[in-house]
Design an enzyme around this catalytic site. Structure first.
Site, PDB file in Angstrom:
ATOM      1  N   CYS A   1       0.824  -1.196   0.000  1.00 34.38           N
ATOM      2  CA  CYS A   1       0.000   0.000   0.000  1.00 34.38           C
ATOM      3  C   CYS A   1       0.860   1.249   0.000  1.00 34.38           C
ATOM      4  O   CYS A   1       2.083   1.191   0.005  1.00 34.38           O
ATOM      5  CB  CYS A   1      -0.901   0.003   1.238  1.00 34.38           C
TER       6      CYS A   1
ATOM      7  N   ARG B   1      -4.810   1.317  -0.927  1.00 34.26           N
ATOM      8  CA  ARG B   1      -4.705  -0.127  -0.725  1.00 34.26           C
ATOM      9  C   ARG B   1      -4.533  -0.910  -2.012  1.00 34.26           C
ATOM     10  O   ARG B   1      -5.270  -0.708  -2.982  1.00 34.26           O
ATOM     11  CB  ARG B   1      -5.944  -0.652   0.007  1.00 34.26           C
ATOM     12  N   LEU B   2      -3.542  -1.816  -1.991  1.00 31.68           N
ATOM     13  CA  LEU B   2      -3.408  -2.879  -2.978  1.00 31.68           C
ATOM     14  C   LEU B   2      -3.803  -4.150  -2.258  1.00 31.68           C
ATOM     15  O   LEU B   2      -3.113  -4.609  -1.344  1.00 31.68           O
ATOM     16  CB  LEU B   2      -1.976  -2.975  -3.505  1.00 31.68           C
TER      17      LEU B   2
ATOM     18  N   ILE C   1      -4.157  -7.762  -1.158  1.00 30.73           N
ATOM     19  CA  ILE C   1      -3.392  -9.000  -1.304  1.00 30.73           C
ATOM     20  C   ILE C   1      -3.953 -10.079  -0.376  1.00 30.73           C
ATOM     21  O   ILE C   1      -4.196 -11.200  -0.790  1.00 30.73           O
ATOM     22  CB  ILE C   1      -1.897  -8.762  -0.972  1.00 30.73           C
ATOM     23  N   ILE C   2      -4.118  -9.745   0.902  1.00 27.90           N
ATOM     24  CA  ILE C   2      -4.661 -10.655   1.910  1.00 27.90           C
ATOM     25  C   ILE C   2      -5.982 -10.081   2.396  1.00 27.90           C
ATOM     26  O   ILE C   2      -6.108  -8.873   2.591  1.00 27.90           O
ATOM     27  CB  ILE C   2      -3.681 -10.804   3.099  1.00 27.90           C
TER      28      ILE C   2
ATOM     29  N   ASN D   1       1.721  -0.237   5.452  1.00 29.93           N
ATOM     30  CA  ASN D   1       2.187  -0.664   4.134  1.00 29.93           C
ATOM     31  C   ASN D   1       3.080  -1.884   4.318  1.00 29.93           C
ATOM     32  O   ASN D   1       4.086  -1.808   5.034  1.00 29.93           O
ATOM     33  CB  ASN D   1       2.984   0.476   3.470  1.00 29.93           C
TER      34      ASN D   1
ATOM     35  N   ASP E   1      -3.562  -9.034   8.264  1.00 27.66           N
ATOM     36  CA  ASP E   1      -2.466  -8.811   9.200  1.00 27.66           C
ATOM     37  C   ASP E   1      -2.499  -7.435   9.859  1.00 27.66           C
ATOM     38  O   ASP E   1      -1.857  -7.232  10.885  1.00 27.66           O
ATOM     39  CB  ASP E   1      -1.119  -9.042   8.516  1.00 27.66           C
TER      40      ASP E   1
ATOM     41  N   SER F   1      11.168 -12.353  -5.441  1.00 26.37           N
ATOM     42  CA  SER F   1      12.451 -12.030  -6.055  1.00 26.37           C
ATOM     43  C   SER F   1      13.575 -12.766  -5.333  1.00 26.37           C
ATOM     44  O   SER F   1      13.384 -13.321  -4.250  1.00 26.37           O
ATOM     45  CB  SER F   1      12.710 -10.520  -6.007  1.00 26.37           C
ATOM     46  N   GLY F   2      14.775 -12.714  -5.918  1.00 26.37           N
ATOM     47  CA  GLY F   2      15.945 -13.336  -5.308  1.00 26.37           C
ATOM     48  C   GLY F   2      16.852 -12.337  -4.610  1.00 26.37           C
ATOM     49  O   GLY F   2      17.995 -12.676  -4.292  1.00 26.37           O
TER      50      GLY F   2
END
Length: 631
Positions: free
Chosen positions: A2, A50-51, A53-54, A75, A100, A363-364
């Site tokens: 976010c 807000r994006l 996700i959960i 965020n 969360d 990602s790594g």
């Protein structure tokens, strides 16, 4: 993932200008296109984009605690929130949502600032305590999520996830800090201890801050640090088993999502490790995305395809070429501050590609810093061995004159660049490592800066904060100090900034399982031989993945995710290089010697020297100064 913003007035009774707070919030629409919220009371306002996700349908923000005492804007992601939720429920807390955010509020109510030690995640959040009328701001251990702050002329404290959020407030001072220009040309980015604007700060990674009405912000308090001073020894087999267990848990915890999830795949050790472990734990083929280049020696798509085929992923790829140079303005706008890591362009492209197929991508990032995977770690470890054998006065007397006499050979492979090696051996380990990390050494910066700029700097050198950080590091050996500096300085300032801005620009959540703090702490306790052995770095990590990843992936030469800009600036983009060196926008600042910039461009185009990184820095700075002046 976010975007957050907020205002806390100096006078507790002063009203909040909600139109300004709304502009601050909506300047970061890309960080949260799925919803928006705002809350205010006398002297305080919190905002959120807000994006989802959960708990996609629930968990609106700003959110109140169950007892109404606290309000949060958050965020990030807390990966162990379910375990914490169970622990808090056993203590009597009741939850209304499945996400969360509410767990953070309950944890704060139960443990206060100590709640931070219990979170495994990436985060930046602000909690307003209505009882004490104070604001609690916190940032995750390694600085995955950003947080910018400013104290305005009237004493109002402002914060936002990105600088553009603060700049939406007209009261924020736009004066550029000359020390930030020195930092930028040294490192290619503005490190976390500074901001491009003199009146703006960044909350450091692993720190929190408490702000009260009428008192102004207190100094940041460090709540986390990684230590290299405790070493654990165990058989190689046990070491590999421990690393695999930590890797599996880190990857698995970051696969929890209520929206489609994928992974970045370069074909290197780190991203291949993440993809392999995701494939083991997934109940369906995972999505992978790769970026290639039109210069064959820099293209890794063949290796990425090998891993994609081995693990049966749904693989997508895109090629970056000079035609994508027209995206440079968009890239500059993503960062707000000047940012000259040229891999930002391919990173932005892979994020855009991933967003077509997923909302979350793993990602790594982080393994090179934690396990000593950069070539500079190998060189530094070898050089430090020589330093340990010879006293500093002897080294300076022996290698200093050799460095002065030996010709410079930037074009040669690193082992043949004796001048650089002699220079490093004449220095302390900390000075040498700062020099190795520099994009432009002090002499090169002096050559392009004007006499006025030199006066404005007042003797400040960008390397000194890094040198001081290494000297005070909780570490045993020179390699430990170098990795500590990477984790505390390079990682949040460059790598994590790059991934956060490019991913959030397309509303993609990027997660870094190899930065799980338990894995990083284990790696910090490894003997040096388990990190660097001979010319090989990341030894223990590679050993742990033997049998799961092919040896030609594990032990091929590290390539890096870089643009072929040196070639482009001599061919397709030569005029762009000249234009950057002659830019009125830059020359009008008074920071530079115009003749020095022109020589730099012409020497590169003619092939006399490689100044590709310096030219890219000039390009990105020009775009940034233009954006700041027009904001």
């Amino acid at each position: 993932m976010c975007g957050i913003a907020g205002l806390l007035t100096h006078d507790p009774g002063a009203p909040i200008d909600l139109s300004v707070l709304t502009r601050m919030r909506d300047a970061m629409h890309h960080r949260g296109p799925d919803g928006a919220g705002i809350w205010s009371d006398d002297g305080v306002g919190l905002a959120h984009r807000r994006l989802s996700i959960i708990d996609v349908e629930g968990s609106p923000q700003p959110m109140h605690s169950a007892d109404g005492r606290a309000v949060i804007t958050f965020n990030g992601e807390i990966y162990n929130y379910r375990e914490l939720r169970g622990e808090l429920a056993a203590l009597g807390y009741r939850f209304r949502t499945q996400g969360d955010t509410e767990v953070i509020l309950a944890a704060w109510r139960q443990w206060g600032t100590d709640c931070l030690q219990r979170f495994n995640g990436m985060f930046a959040f602000a909690i307003y305590d209505r009882a004490t009328r104070s604001l609690f701001l916190a940032r995750d251990r390694f600085g995955v999520k950003p947080l910018f702050t400013a104290t305005l002329r009237d004493g109002t404290f402002a914060f936002a996830s990105e600088l553009k959020g603060l700049l939406a407030n007209p009261a924020v001072d736009r004066k550029i800090d000359p020390l930030a220009i020195e930092d930028y040309f040294a490192w290619g980015y503005v490190p976390d201890h500074r901001s491009i604007l003199a009146g703006v700060e960044k909350l450091p990674a692993g720190h929190y801050r408490i702000v009260e009405h009428g008192k102004g912000p207190s100094s940041p308090v460090g709540w986390y640090d990684v230590s290299f001073d405790q070493q654990h020894r165990m058989p190689e087999a046990d070491e590999g088993e421990a690393i695999r267990a930590l890797l599996n848990d880190a990857v698995g915890s970051r696969m929890v999502s209520d929206v489609p999830i994928g992974a970045f795949l370069s074909g290197g050790v780190d991203s291949s490790t993440v993809v392999a472990l995701m494939a083991k734990q997934a109940d369906r083929p995972i999505t992978t995305c790769s970026i290639g280049f039109d210069v064959a020696e820099l293209d890794e798509t063949e290796h990425a395809r090998l891993i994609a085929g081995k693990f049966g992923t749904r693989h997508h790829e895109r090629i970056v070429d000079p035609g994508m140079f027209d995206r440079i303005d968009a890239i500059a706008a993503m960062f707000d501050e000047p940012f000259a890591d040229a891999s930002a362009l391919p990173t932005a492209e892979v994020c855009a590609l991933a967003r077509q197929h997923a909302t979350v991508a793993l990602s790594g990032d982080g393994a090179d810093e934690a396990f000593a995977g950069y070539r500079r770690h190998v060189f530094h470890a070898a050089e430090q061995g020589a330093r340990d054998l010879l006293p500093a006065p002897v080294r300076r007397a022996l290698f200093g004159p050799l460095a002065a006499l030996y010709p410079k050979a930037d074009w040669a492979p690193r082992p043949l660049r004796a001048k650089s090696t002699f220079q490093a051996l004449a220095m302390s380990g900390e000075e040498a490592y700062a020099h190795a990390l520099c994009v432009m050494p002090p002499t090169a910066r002096d050559a392009i800066f004007s006499s006025r700029m030199t006066r404005d700097l007042g003797g400040y050198r960008a390397e000194q904060p890094l040198i001081d950080l290494m000297r005070s590091a909780p570490a045993r050996r020179g390699l430990d100090r170098a990795q500590y500096a990477d984790l505390k300085f390079w990682l949040p300032g460059d790598i994590l900034t790059k991934v956060d801005r490019t991913s959030m620009a397309v509303s993609l959540e990027a997660r870094e399982p190899l930065l799980d703090h338990r894995l990083v702490e284990f790696a910090a306790g490894l003997p040096q031989a388990s990190r660097v052995r001979g010319t090989e770095g990341k030894v223990a990590l590679k050993r742990s993945m033997e049998g799961l990843l092919p040896n030609d992936i594990l032990y091929r030469r590290k390539q890096g995710f870089v643009l072929p800009i040196a070639h482009w600036f001599r061919t397709d983009l030569s005029e762009a290089a000249r234009a950057a060196a002659r830019s009125e926008t830059l020359l009008d600042t008074g920071w530079f010697d115009p003749k020095a910039l022109s020589r730099l461009a012409e020497d590169h185009i003619a092939g006399r020297r490689d100044y590709a990184r310096e030219l890219w820095q000039l390009l990105m700075l020009e775009r940034n100064v233009s954006l700041l002046s027009n904001n």
